[in-house]
Write a protein that holds these residues in place. Structure first.
Motif, PDB file in Angstrom:
ATOM      1  N   PRO A   9       0.803  -1.231   0.000  1.00  0.00           N
ATOM      2  CA  PRO A   9       0.000   0.000   0.000  1.00  0.00           C
ATOM      3  C   PRO A   9       0.834   1.280   0.000  1.00  0.00           C
ATOM      4  N   GLU A  60      -6.275  -2.465   2.253  1.00  0.00           N
ATOM      5  CA  GLU A  60      -5.508  -1.349   2.817  1.00  0.00           C
ATOM      6  C   GLU A  60      -4.305  -1.817   3.636  1.00  0.00           C
ATOM      7  N   GLY A 102      -2.455  -4.368   2.759  1.00  0.00           N
ATOM      8  CA  GLY A 102      -1.489  -5.004   1.876  1.00  0.00           C
ATOM      9  C   GLY A 102      -1.716  -6.470   1.602  1.00  0.00           C
TER      10      GLY A 102
END
Length: 425
Positions: free
Chosen positions: A350, A361, A363
């Motif tokens: 991210p 969000e 990853g």
């Protein structure tokens, strides 16, 4: 033609990037971010399709995690047959559970076999899709060139930077007041230098368990802080790999039933782990792995030391109290000479991949369509984010490489047709 063939084999950047110092480089084939097992696997698979590629790696060598951030006694927790990368098996003389040094030897040989030559010291800081040009623009900062940034451009981007790119260290109150040593497991190599010391290991996963075992064998006094439930399974059942048994059973039985079988055998072999402070979660080990990606602990010797009291289980850490003191959530306090956070790693995707529909969000790969979770829109791919270890990374690499090869060949065919048309005019 010879120069083009050399580029494809050596996967070097364009001459314009090497010699002119220009800040932009249009590469042939896809850009692969990461030269760990996942990046090497997709590069090898692309090589078999005769598709050129460029690998960007922030460290100074392949498999940085395995080379620089693992402890000395580490072995693969699964048999080698489940950890092979595409097209090349482990040497026959390797043990069933290869050491980290065996695995690194395998990876280096693998990279050489497929002529994978990453561009080292390239830290990717940004990757965005240019919709107007239908190209990925990947900015990487070079460690060798005083932080010079180069933009690599390609129709395809493969994210292979892994789920373990950055260490995770929880924030604990009063850490700055602790007089002893505090380190993450990525900095731990051996228990030798901790001989005679009281060491608190925070985390009860495979790494935490094995470091406690290592500390104990080197004459330290390890304590393991456990925050939540954990499934401990014997590494082998009935003389064969527990993981192998689970994989075979899953072909015929639902996951809940396989979990019940594994836990029944584990109780027969290990006994009741809850009696010794290791509470089992309500969901089964395979179900948890499917949902969260968190693996069960495959015991390699720590469990017997927990039962004997040589490895002591303590609650979650609440705070550091000053000096060498640590307070736990149950209110008790103890003194330690060192604290090791075996709290794992996270993805850093991210921080550099912009506007991606493939990643959450935090990853992790979105698994809305597991069968094709390796592929995203606009020529974006991810390899090694399925939560299925090296076996899953290899499968993703084969799928991504085949898809890219099909697109590469289509582009090449269109270019050849356009050239033939111009020639005939």
């Amino acid at each position: 033609m010879q120069e083009q063939a050399a580029d494809a084999a050596g996967n070097s950047p364009s001459r314009r990037d090497q010699n002119s110092g220009a800040g932009c480089c249009l590469v042939r084939g896809p850009i692969i971010v990461g030269a760990g097992p996942s990046g090497l696997a997709v590069a090898a698979a692309l090589s078999r399709h005769a598709v050129p590629f460029t690998v960007l790696e922030r460290s100074d060598g392949i498999a940085d995690l395995w080379t620089n951030r693992t402890y000395d006694r580490l072995r693969l927790h699964l048999p080698k047959v489940f950890c092979e990368l595409p097209h090349v098996g482990f040497p026959a003389d390797f043990p069933t559970y290869p050491t980290k040094h065996d695995f690194l030897r395998y990876l280096r040989s693998y990279a050489a076999r497929f002529a994978v030559s990453p561009l080292f010291g390239r830290t990717v800081t940004r990757a965005r899709f240019d919709a107007a040009a239908s190209l990925w623009r990947v900015t990487a900062v070079s460690a060798e060139d005083g932080g010079r940034a180069t933009e690599y451009v390609s129709p395809w981007l493969v994210v292979a930077s892994g789920e373990n790119a950055e260490v995770v260290v929880p924030k604990v109150k009063g850490r700055g007041r602790f007089a002893g040593e505090v380190l993450h497991s990525s900095a731990y190599r051996s228990g030798e230098r901790f001989k005679g010391m009281r060491v608190l290991v925070v985390g009860c996963g495979n790494s935490g368990m094995e470091m406690c075992l290592d500390l104990c064998e080197h004459g330290a006094m390890p304590f393991m802080s456990v925050r939540s439930g954990v499934h401990v399974l014997p590494r082998e059942m009935f003389g064969t790999s527990t993981f192998g048994i689970a994989m075979k059973l899953l072909k015929w039985l639902p996951i809940k039933l396989v979990d019940r079988f594994l836990l029944l055998v584990a109780k027969m072999v290990l006994g009741d782990t809850e009696k010794h402070g290791l509470r089992r979660p309500k969901l089964g080990p395979l179900e948890i792995k499917n949902i969260t990606g968190k693996s069960p602990v495959l015991d390699v010797g720590a469990w017997s030391l927990i039962k004997s009291g040589n490895i002591k289980i303590v609650p979650e850490v609440e705070s550091f109290t000053g000096g060498n003191g640590v307070r736990f959530v149950d209110g008790n306090e103890m003194d330690f000479d060192a604290v090791i956070f075996a709290t794992g790693y996270r993805s850093n995707v991210p921080s550099w991949l912009k506007d991606s529909e493939l990643f959450t969000e935090d990853g992790k790969a979105k698994a809305q369509q597991p069968a094709s979770s390796w592929r995203g829109p606009n020529g974006l791919y991810c390899v090694g984010f399925s939560g299925r270890g090296l076996l899953g990374a290899g499968a993703d690499a084969l799928s991504a490489a085949a898809d890219i090869a099909g697109r590469w060949q289509a582009v090449a065919a269109a270019a050849a047709a356009a050239g033939a048309k111009i020639s005939s005019v």
